[in-house]
Design an enzyme around this catalytic site. Sequence first.
Site, PDB file in Angstrom:
ATOM      1  N   SER A  38       0.797  -1.233   0.000  1.00  0.00           N
ATOM      2  CA  SER A  38       0.000   0.000   0.000  1.00  0.00           C
ATOM      3  C   SER A  38       0.828   1.281   0.000  1.00  0.00           C
ATOM      4  CB  SER A  38      -0.909   0.027   1.227  1.00  0.00           C
ATOM      5  OG  SER A  38      -2.081  -0.700   0.976  1.00  0.00           O
ATOM      6  N   LYS A  45       0.667   3.474  -2.932  1.00  0.00           N
ATOM      7  CA  LYS A  45      -0.473   4.383  -3.142  1.00  0.00           C
ATOM      8  C   LYS A  45      -0.041   5.841  -3.015  1.00  0.00           C
ATOM      9  CE  LYS A  45      -3.844   1.045  -1.300  1.00  0.00           C
ATOM     10  NZ  LYS A  45      -4.318   0.435  -0.057  1.00  0.00           N
ATOM     11  N   TYR A  65      -2.648  -2.055 -10.540  1.00  0.00           N
ATOM     12  CA  TYR A  65      -2.537  -1.780  -9.098  1.00  0.00           C
ATOM     13  C   TYR A  65      -1.791  -2.917  -8.383  1.00  0.00           C
ATOM     14  CZ  TYR A  65      -4.104  -1.821  -4.214  1.00  0.00           C
ATOM     15  OH  TYR A  65      -4.139  -1.901  -2.850  1.00  0.00           O
TER      16      TYR A  65
END
Length: 338
Positions: A83, A86, A209
Amino acid sequence: MVNSNVEGVEQSVSTGTLPGWEQVDSLVAASHDRNRGCKDGAVADYIPVLAQADPELFGVCVVEVDGGVHVTGDADVEFSIQSISKAFVYALVCEEFGHAAMADLVGVNNTGLAFNSVIAIELNDGHPMNPMVNAGALATTALMPGSAPDKQWDAIHSGLSAFAGRDLVLDEVVYRSEAVTNTRNRAIARLLESYGRIGRDPLEVVDVYTKQCSLRVSARDLAIMGATLADGGVNPVTGKRVVSAEVCRDTLAVLAANGLYERSGEWLFEIGLPGKSGVSGGLLTVSPGKAGIGAFSPRLDPAGNSVRGQQATAYLSRVLGLNIFASQAYAPNESRGY
Ligand code: DON
Protein backbone atom coordinates in the site's frame (compact mmCIF):
# COMPACT_ATOMS: atom_id res chain seq x y z
CA MET A 1 16.12 23.26 0.47
CA VAL A 2 14.61 26.67 -0.14
CA ASN A 3 11.17 26.27 -1.57
CA SER A 4 8.64 29.01 -2.18
CA ASN A 5 6.61 30.29 -5.08
CA VAL A 6 5.37 33.37 -3.27
CA GLU A 7 7.02 36.44 -4.77
CA GLY A 8 9.56 37.97 -2.40
CA VAL A 9 9.32 35.10 0.05
CA GLU A 10 12.15 32.61 0.40
CA GLN A 11 11.86 30.17 3.24
CA SER A 12 12.52 26.58 4.04
CA VAL A 13 9.66 24.08 3.62
CA SER A 14 9.36 23.42 7.35
CA THR A 15 10.67 24.59 10.68
CA GLY A 16 13.76 23.58 12.61
CA THR A 17 16.65 21.30 11.78
CA LEU A 18 17.75 17.81 12.73
CA PRO A 19 20.34 17.34 15.48
CA GLY A 20 23.96 16.73 14.39
CA TRP A 21 24.96 13.70 12.34
CA GLU A 22 26.31 11.52 15.17
CA GLN A 23 23.34 12.16 17.40
CA VAL A 24 20.89 11.20 14.64
CA ASP A 25 22.97 8.09 13.94
CA SER A 26 22.91 6.91 17.55
CA LEU A 27 19.18 7.67 17.95
CA VAL A 28 18.38 5.68 14.80
CA ALA A 29 20.35 2.74 16.27
CA ALA A 30 18.48 3.19 19.57
CA SER A 31 15.09 3.11 17.78
CA HIS A 32 16.01 -0.43 16.69
CA ASP A 33 17.62 -1.63 19.93
CA ARG A 34 14.73 -0.51 22.11
CA ASN A 35 12.09 -2.31 20.04
CA ARG A 36 13.84 -5.38 18.61
CA GLY A 37 12.48 -7.67 21.37
CA CYS A 38 8.82 -6.87 20.70
CA LYS A 39 6.89 -9.85 19.28
CA ASP A 40 3.46 -8.20 19.14
CA GLY A 41 1.30 -8.47 16.03
CA ALA A 42 1.04 -11.03 13.23
CA VAL A 43 2.41 -11.39 9.70
CA ALA A 44 -0.22 -10.80 6.96
CA ASP A 45 -1.48 -13.97 5.31
CA TYR A 46 -4.46 -12.93 3.16
CA ILE A 47 -1.99 -12.67 0.25
CA PRO A 48 -0.65 -16.24 0.56
CA VAL A 49 3.04 -15.59 -0.13
CA LEU A 50 3.26 -12.84 2.51
CA ALA A 51 2.70 -15.49 5.21
CA GLN A 52 6.21 -16.80 4.43
CA ALA A 53 7.90 -13.56 5.56
CA ASP A 54 10.50 -13.85 8.33
CA PRO A 55 8.78 -12.13 11.29
CA GLU A 56 12.12 -11.35 12.96
CA LEU A 57 13.31 -8.97 10.23
CA PHE A 58 13.54 -5.39 11.47
CA GLY A 59 15.26 -2.47 9.79
CA VAL A 60 15.12 1.31 10.09
CA CYS A 61 16.60 4.01 7.88
CA VAL A 62 16.53 7.81 8.04
CA VAL A 63 17.52 9.86 4.98
CA GLU A 64 18.05 13.55 5.56
CA VAL A 65 17.03 16.12 2.94
CA ASP A 66 20.73 16.81 2.34
CA GLY A 67 21.07 13.15 1.21
CA GLY A 68 22.72 11.82 4.39
CA VAL A 69 21.72 8.23 5.22
CA HIS A 70 21.45 6.52 8.64
CA VAL A 71 20.74 2.76 8.65
CA THR A 72 20.25 0.11 11.30
CA GLY A 73 19.22 -3.55 11.32
CA ASP A 74 17.73 -5.14 8.19
CA ALA A 75 17.40 -1.84 6.30
CA ASP A 76 18.54 -3.35 3.00
CA VAL A 77 16.29 -6.42 3.01
CA GLU A 78 13.71 -6.15 0.20
CA PHE A 79 9.96 -6.71 0.53
CA SER A 80 6.93 -5.76 -1.59
CA ILE A 81 5.95 -2.12 -1.21
CA GLN A 82 2.19 -2.92 -1.09
CA SER A 83 0.00 0.00 0.00
CA ILE A 84 2.93 2.40 0.35
CA SER A 85 2.86 2.54 -3.48
CA LYS A 86 -0.47 4.38 -3.14
CA ALA A 87 1.30 7.50 -1.85
CA PHE A 88 3.65 7.72 -4.83
CA VAL A 89 1.14 6.82 -7.54
CA TYR A 90 -1.10 9.50 -6.02
CA ALA A 91 1.76 12.02 -6.29
CA LEU A 92 2.38 11.08 -9.94
CA VAL A 93 -1.32 11.42 -10.80
CA CYS A 94 -1.57 14.73 -8.86
CA GLU A 95 1.25 16.03 -11.01
CA GLU A 96 -1.02 15.51 -14.05
CA PHE A 97 -4.42 16.50 -12.67
CA GLY A 98 -3.68 19.07 -9.91
CA HIS A 99 -5.08 19.92 -6.50
CA ALA A 100 -8.76 20.66 -7.19
CA ALA A 101 -9.40 17.83 -9.66
CA MET A 102 -7.85 15.22 -7.36
CA ALA A 103 -9.92 16.36 -4.37
CA ASP A 104 -13.00 16.04 -6.56
CA LEU A 105 -12.15 12.75 -8.33
CA VAL A 106 -10.67 10.74 -5.45
CA GLY A 107 -11.41 12.65 -2.21
CA VAL A 108 -9.26 13.34 0.86
CA ASN A 109 -11.32 12.30 3.90
CA ASN A 110 -10.72 9.33 6.18
CA THR A 111 -13.18 6.44 5.94
CA GLY A 112 -12.69 5.26 9.54
CA LEU A 113 -12.95 1.79 8.03
CA ALA A 114 -10.57 -0.97 6.91
CA PHE A 115 -8.32 -0.36 3.89
CA ASN A 116 -10.31 -2.76 1.71
CA SER A 117 -13.76 -1.69 2.85
CA VAL A 118 -16.62 -2.04 0.37
CA ILE A 119 -19.18 -0.39 2.62
CA ALA A 120 -17.09 2.83 2.66
CA ILE A 121 -17.96 3.22 -1.03
CA GLU A 122 -21.66 2.66 -0.41
CA LEU A 123 -21.68 5.09 2.52
CA ASN A 124 -20.20 7.78 0.26
CA ASP A 125 -22.69 7.47 -2.63
CA GLY A 126 -20.29 5.42 -4.74
CA HIS A 127 -17.48 7.97 -4.51
CA PRO A 128 -14.07 6.83 -3.26
CA MET A 129 -13.15 8.60 -0.01
CA ASN A 130 -9.37 8.98 -0.28
CA PRO A 131 -6.45 7.60 -2.33
CA MET A 132 -4.83 5.65 0.55
CA VAL A 133 -7.56 3.00 0.83
CA ASN A 134 -8.11 0.46 -1.94
CA ALA A 135 -11.17 2.09 -3.57
CA GLY A 136 -9.44 5.47 -3.91
CA ALA A 137 -6.15 3.85 -4.86
CA LEU A 138 -7.81 1.92 -7.69
CA ALA A 139 -9.53 5.13 -8.87
CA THR A 140 -6.13 6.86 -8.73
CA THR A 141 -4.31 4.13 -10.66
CA ALA A 142 -7.06 4.34 -13.31
CA LEU A 143 -6.17 8.04 -13.75
CA MET A 144 -2.49 7.31 -14.39
CA PRO A 145 -1.59 8.67 -17.86
CA GLY A 146 -1.05 6.05 -20.57
CA SER A 147 -2.96 4.87 -23.63
CA ALA A 148 -3.05 1.24 -22.39
CA PRO A 149 -2.39 -0.65 -19.11
CA ASP A 150 1.20 -1.50 -20.08
CA LYS A 151 1.94 2.20 -20.69
CA GLN A 152 0.41 3.09 -17.32
CA TRP A 153 2.50 0.40 -15.67
CA ASP A 154 5.68 1.69 -17.36
CA ALA A 155 4.93 5.21 -16.06
CA ILE A 156 4.28 3.92 -12.52
CA HIS A 157 7.40 1.76 -12.57
CA SER A 158 9.65 4.58 -13.77
CA GLY A 159 7.96 7.15 -11.50
CA LEU A 160 8.38 5.08 -8.32
CA SER A 161 11.95 4.23 -9.39
CA ALA A 162 12.68 7.97 -9.68
CA PHE A 163 11.41 8.47 -6.13
CA ALA A 164 13.73 5.67 -4.95
CA GLY A 165 16.67 6.75 -7.13
CA ARG A 166 17.14 3.25 -8.56
CA ASP A 167 15.35 0.87 -10.90
CA LEU A 168 12.84 -0.97 -8.69
CA VAL A 169 12.11 -4.60 -9.57
CA LEU A 170 8.70 -6.29 -9.76
CA ASP A 171 8.42 -9.30 -7.42
CA GLU A 172 6.79 -11.81 -9.78
CA VAL A 173 6.00 -14.28 -6.98
CA VAL A 174 4.15 -11.67 -4.90
CA TYR A 175 2.40 -10.34 -8.00
CA ARG A 176 1.11 -13.79 -8.98
CA SER A 177 0.13 -14.69 -5.42
CA GLU A 178 -1.97 -11.53 -5.14
CA ALA A 179 -3.28 -11.65 -8.72
CA VAL A 180 -4.94 -15.03 -8.19
CA THR A 181 -6.45 -14.12 -4.81
CA ASN A 182 -7.49 -10.45 -5.14
CA THR A 183 -11.20 -11.08 -5.64
CA ARG A 184 -12.06 -8.34 -3.16
CA ASN A 185 -10.13 -5.69 -5.10
CA ARG A 186 -11.84 -6.87 -8.28
CA ALA A 187 -15.20 -6.45 -6.51
CA ILE A 188 -14.25 -2.93 -5.37
CA ALA A 189 -13.22 -1.97 -8.93
CA ARG A 190 -16.49 -3.38 -10.33
CA LEU A 191 -18.46 -1.44 -7.70
CA LEU A 192 -16.66 1.78 -8.67
CA GLU A 193 -17.47 0.96 -12.30
CA SER A 194 -21.15 0.62 -11.43
CA TYR A 195 -21.05 4.18 -10.07
CA GLY A 196 -19.14 5.49 -13.11
CA ARG A 197 -16.09 6.20 -10.95
CA ILE A 198 -13.45 4.24 -12.84
CA GLY A 199 -12.73 5.35 -16.38
CA ARG A 200 -11.00 2.18 -17.63
CA ASP A 201 -11.52 -1.57 -17.68
CA PRO A 202 -11.79 -2.33 -13.93
CA LEU A 203 -9.94 -5.65 -14.08
CA GLU A 204 -7.06 -4.09 -16.02
CA VAL A 205 -6.86 -1.35 -13.38
CA VAL A 206 -6.70 -4.02 -10.63
CA ASP A 207 -3.87 -5.72 -12.53
CA VAL A 208 -1.79 -2.51 -12.77
CA TYR A 209 -2.54 -1.78 -9.10
CA THR A 210 -1.45 -5.31 -8.11
CA LYS A 211 1.82 -4.79 -10.00
CA GLN A 212 2.49 -1.45 -8.29
CA CYS A 213 1.97 -3.18 -4.91
CA SER A 214 4.48 -5.89 -5.90
CA LEU A 215 7.48 -3.64 -6.50
CA ARG A 216 10.37 -4.61 -4.26
CA VAL A 217 11.81 -1.97 -1.89
CA SER A 218 13.92 -1.86 1.27
CA ALA A 219 13.61 0.40 4.32
CA ARG A 220 16.46 2.41 2.78
CA ASP A 221 14.44 2.85 -0.45
CA LEU A 222 11.39 3.97 1.56
CA ALA A 223 13.48 6.52 3.44
CA ILE A 224 14.83 7.95 0.17
CA MET A 225 11.31 8.04 -1.31
CA GLY A 226 10.08 9.79 1.84
CA ALA A 227 13.00 12.21 1.80
CA THR A 228 12.01 13.16 -1.77
CA LEU A 229 8.56 14.15 -0.47
CA ALA A 230 10.22 15.91 2.50
CA ASP A 231 12.48 17.79 0.10
CA GLY A 232 9.68 19.35 -1.97
CA GLY A 233 9.90 16.74 -4.74
CA VAL A 234 13.66 16.63 -5.37
CA ASN A 235 15.30 13.26 -4.64
CA PRO A 236 18.12 14.27 -2.26
CA VAL A 237 20.32 11.35 -3.31
CA THR A 238 20.07 11.73 -7.12
CA GLY A 239 19.41 15.49 -7.10
CA LYS A 240 16.62 14.98 -9.68
CA ARG A 241 13.19 16.57 -9.40
CA VAL A 242 10.44 13.92 -9.42
CA VAL A 243 7.29 15.97 -8.64
CA SER A 244 6.49 19.57 -7.74
CA ALA A 245 6.50 21.05 -4.24
CA GLU A 246 2.71 21.56 -4.51
CA VAL A 247 2.20 17.86 -5.19
CA CYS A 248 4.34 16.97 -2.13
CA ARG A 249 2.24 19.26 0.04
CA ASP A 250 -1.01 17.65 -1.14
CA THR A 251 0.37 14.12 -0.84
CA LEU A 252 1.63 14.70 2.69
CA ALA A 253 -1.71 16.17 3.78
CA VAL A 254 -3.49 13.08 2.46
CA LEU A 255 -0.98 10.81 4.24
CA ALA A 256 -1.44 12.65 7.54
CA ALA A 257 -5.20 12.15 7.38
CA ASN A 258 -5.33 8.63 5.92
CA GLY A 259 -1.93 6.91 5.82
CA LEU A 260 -2.58 4.40 8.61
CA TYR A 261 -6.19 3.66 7.72
CA GLU A 262 -8.63 3.64 10.65
CA ARG A 263 -5.71 4.21 13.02
CA SER A 264 -4.62 7.43 11.29
CA GLY A 265 -5.92 9.64 14.11
CA GLU A 266 -4.04 7.67 16.75
CA TRP A 267 -0.91 7.76 14.58
CA LEU A 268 -1.10 11.54 14.20
CA PHE A 269 -1.75 11.90 17.94
CA GLU A 270 1.28 9.78 18.88
CA ILE A 271 3.75 10.44 16.07
CA GLY A 272 2.55 13.73 14.52
CA LEU A 273 3.85 13.09 11.00
CA PRO A 274 2.47 12.02 7.59
CA GLY A 275 3.01 8.29 7.12
CA LYS A 276 1.98 5.28 5.04
CA SER A 277 1.97 1.60 5.90
CA GLY A 278 1.91 -1.57 3.81
CA VAL A 279 0.89 -5.15 4.64
CA SER A 280 4.37 -6.55 4.02
CA GLY A 281 5.49 -4.60 7.10
CA GLY A 282 6.90 -1.50 5.45
CA LEU A 283 6.27 1.91 6.99
CA LEU A 284 7.15 5.23 5.38
CA THR A 285 7.14 8.47 7.37
CA VAL A 286 7.94 11.99 6.24
CA SER A 287 9.26 14.87 8.30
CA PRO A 288 8.68 17.83 5.94
CA GLY A 289 11.85 19.78 5.27
CA LYS A 290 13.95 17.40 7.36
CA ALA A 291 13.95 13.70 6.47
CA GLY A 292 12.25 10.52 5.30
CA ILE A 293 12.02 7.49 7.60
CA GLY A 294 11.71 3.93 6.26
CA ALA A 295 10.98 1.05 8.62
CA PHE A 296 10.40 -2.63 7.99
CA SER A 297 9.12 -5.30 10.36
CA PRO A 298 6.51 -7.82 9.14
CA ARG A 299 4.36 -8.27 12.26
CA LEU A 300 1.26 -6.05 11.93
CA ASP A 301 -1.42 -4.60 14.20
CA PRO A 302 -5.08 -5.45 13.42
CA ALA A 303 -5.35 -2.49 10.98
CA GLY A 304 -2.37 -3.78 8.91
CA ASN A 305 0.35 -1.45 10.22
CA SER A 306 3.84 -2.68 11.23
CA VAL A 307 4.03 -2.84 15.04
CA ARG A 308 7.79 -2.35 15.46
CA GLY A 309 7.82 0.10 12.55
CA GLN A 310 5.38 2.30 14.44
CA GLN A 311 7.34 1.93 17.68
CA ALA A 312 10.68 2.87 16.11
CA THR A 313 9.13 5.79 14.23
CA ALA A 314 7.32 7.07 17.33
CA TYR A 315 10.62 7.05 19.22
CA LEU A 316 12.42 8.92 16.42
CA SER A 317 9.62 11.46 16.09
CA ARG A 318 9.92 12.30 19.78
CA VAL A 319 13.67 12.33 20.31
CA LEU A 320 14.53 14.00 16.98
CA GLY A 321 11.82 16.65 17.48
CA LEU A 322 9.99 15.73 14.26
CA ASN A 323 6.35 15.86 15.41
CA ILE A 324 4.88 18.74 13.36
CA PHE A 325 2.69 19.76 16.31
CA ALA A 326 5.55 19.88 18.86
CA SER A 327 7.78 22.88 19.44
CA GLN A 328 10.66 20.79 20.80
CA ALA A 329 11.92 17.22 21.20
CA TYR A 330 10.27 15.30 24.03
CA ALA A 331 10.80 12.16 26.05
CA PRO A 332 9.76 8.73 24.76
CA ASN A 333 6.60 7.15 26.19
CA GLU A 334 8.16 4.41 28.31
CA SER A 335 4.83 2.83 29.19
CA ARG A 336 4.11 2.14 25.50
CA GLY A 337 7.66 1.05 24.74
CA TYR A 338 8.50 4.05 22.57
O1 DON B 1 -4.63 -4.36 -2.14
C1 DON B 1 -4.13 -5.04 -1.26
O2 DON B 1 -4.82 -5.68 -0.49
C2 DON B 1 -2.62 -5.04 -1.11
N1 DON B 1 -1.98 -5.07 -2.37
C3 DON B 1 -2.13 -3.84 -0.35
C4 DON B 1 -2.81 -3.67 0.99
C5 DON B 1 -1.98 -2.99 2.00
O3 DON B 1 -0.78 -2.88 1.94
C6 DON B 1 -2.73 -2.54 3.18
N2 DON B 1 -1.82 -2.09 4.20
N3 DON B 1 -1.61 -2.02 5.25
